[in-house]
Motif scaffolding. Sequence first.
Motif, mmCIF file in Angstrom:
data_model
loop_
_atom_site.group_PDB
_atom_site.id
_atom_site.type_symbol
_atom_site.label_atom_id
_atom_site.label_comp_id
_atom_site.label_asym_id
_atom_site.label_seq_id
_atom_site.Cartn_x
_atom_site.Cartn_y
_atom_site.Cartn_z
ATOM 1 N N CYS A 6 0.843 -1.191 0.000
ATOM 2 C CA CYS A 6 0.000 0.000 0.000
ATOM 3 C C CYS A 6 0.883 1.247 0.000
ATOM 4 C CB CYS A 6 -0.919 0.004 1.227
ATOM 5 S SG CYS A 6 -1.906 1.515 1.364
ATOM 6 N N CYS A 9 -0.066 3.491 3.612
ATOM 7 C CA CYS A 9 0.352 3.050 4.949
ATOM 8 C C CYS A 9 1.537 2.100 4.922
ATOM 9 C CB CYS A 9 -0.821 2.415 5.690
ATOM 10 S SG CYS A 9 -1.301 0.802 5.057
ATOM 11 N N CYS A 11 1.456 -1.183 4.235
ATOM 12 C CA CYS A 11 1.181 -2.575 4.595
ATOM 13 C C CYS A 11 1.120 -3.469 3.356
ATOM 14 C CB CYS A 11 -0.104 -2.689 5.422
ATOM 15 S SG CYS A 11 -1.631 -2.660 4.477
ATOM 16 N N CYS A 45 -4.412 -0.302 0.121
ATOM 17 C CA CYS A 45 -4.959 -1.471 0.816
ATOM 18 C C CYS A 45 -6.443 -1.214 1.117
ATOM 19 C CB CYS A 45 -4.196 -1.733 2.108
ATOM 20 S SG CYS A 45 -4.495 -0.515 3.403
ATOM 21 N N CYS A 48 -7.102 1.732 3.564
ATOM 22 C CA CYS A 48 -6.840 3.095 3.084
ATOM 23 C C CYS A 48 -7.734 3.474 1.898
ATOM 24 C CB CYS A 48 -5.374 3.238 2.682
ATOM 25 S SG CYS A 48 -4.238 3.074 4.073
ATOM 26 N N ARG A 71 -2.457 -7.801 9.244
ATOM 27 C CA ARG A 71 -1.935 -6.636 8.532
ATOM 28 C C ARG A 71 -0.475 -6.428 8.922
ATOM 29 N NH1 ARG A 71 -4.797 -0.710 8.899
ATOM 30 N NH2 ARG A 71 -3.680 0.292 7.167
HETATM 31 ZN ZN LIG Z 1 -2.965 1.168 3.399
#
Ligand SMILES: [Zn+2]
Length: 105
Positions: A6, A9, A11, A45, A48, A71
């Motif tokens: 992502c 963030c 992840c 992701c 988000c 996650r």
């Molecule tokens: Zn994310």
Amino acid sequence: MSLFQCENCGCVENTALTCGHIKAEFYTKEFNWRTALGNREMRLCSACSPSKYANGKDAKKGGKWHGQFKRVFLPKGEFFTNRHGNLEHKETGSENYHLFEIEKP
Ligand SMILES: [Zn+2]
């Protein structure tokens, strides 16, 4: 199905579990991007991605983590999706992204 990082963030996410990685204009305009943590230019992701459609209805796959797997957060921008559909660390070539897991940013 493949894994990607992502861009908001950092992840690890699976393309099957979020709509936030699809960048086609006809598709992105279906969403209300003010309800997203990232923007429409980013691969996002599920957490988000927009939580609402443009028509105000709840988006099925956005606004929350899907819970299909844990996650895992990685240093942002250090991974790419390789030809096998796995996440690869740019610097070391490792596909074992768990080695690089960090605390939630
Ligand atoms: Zn994310």
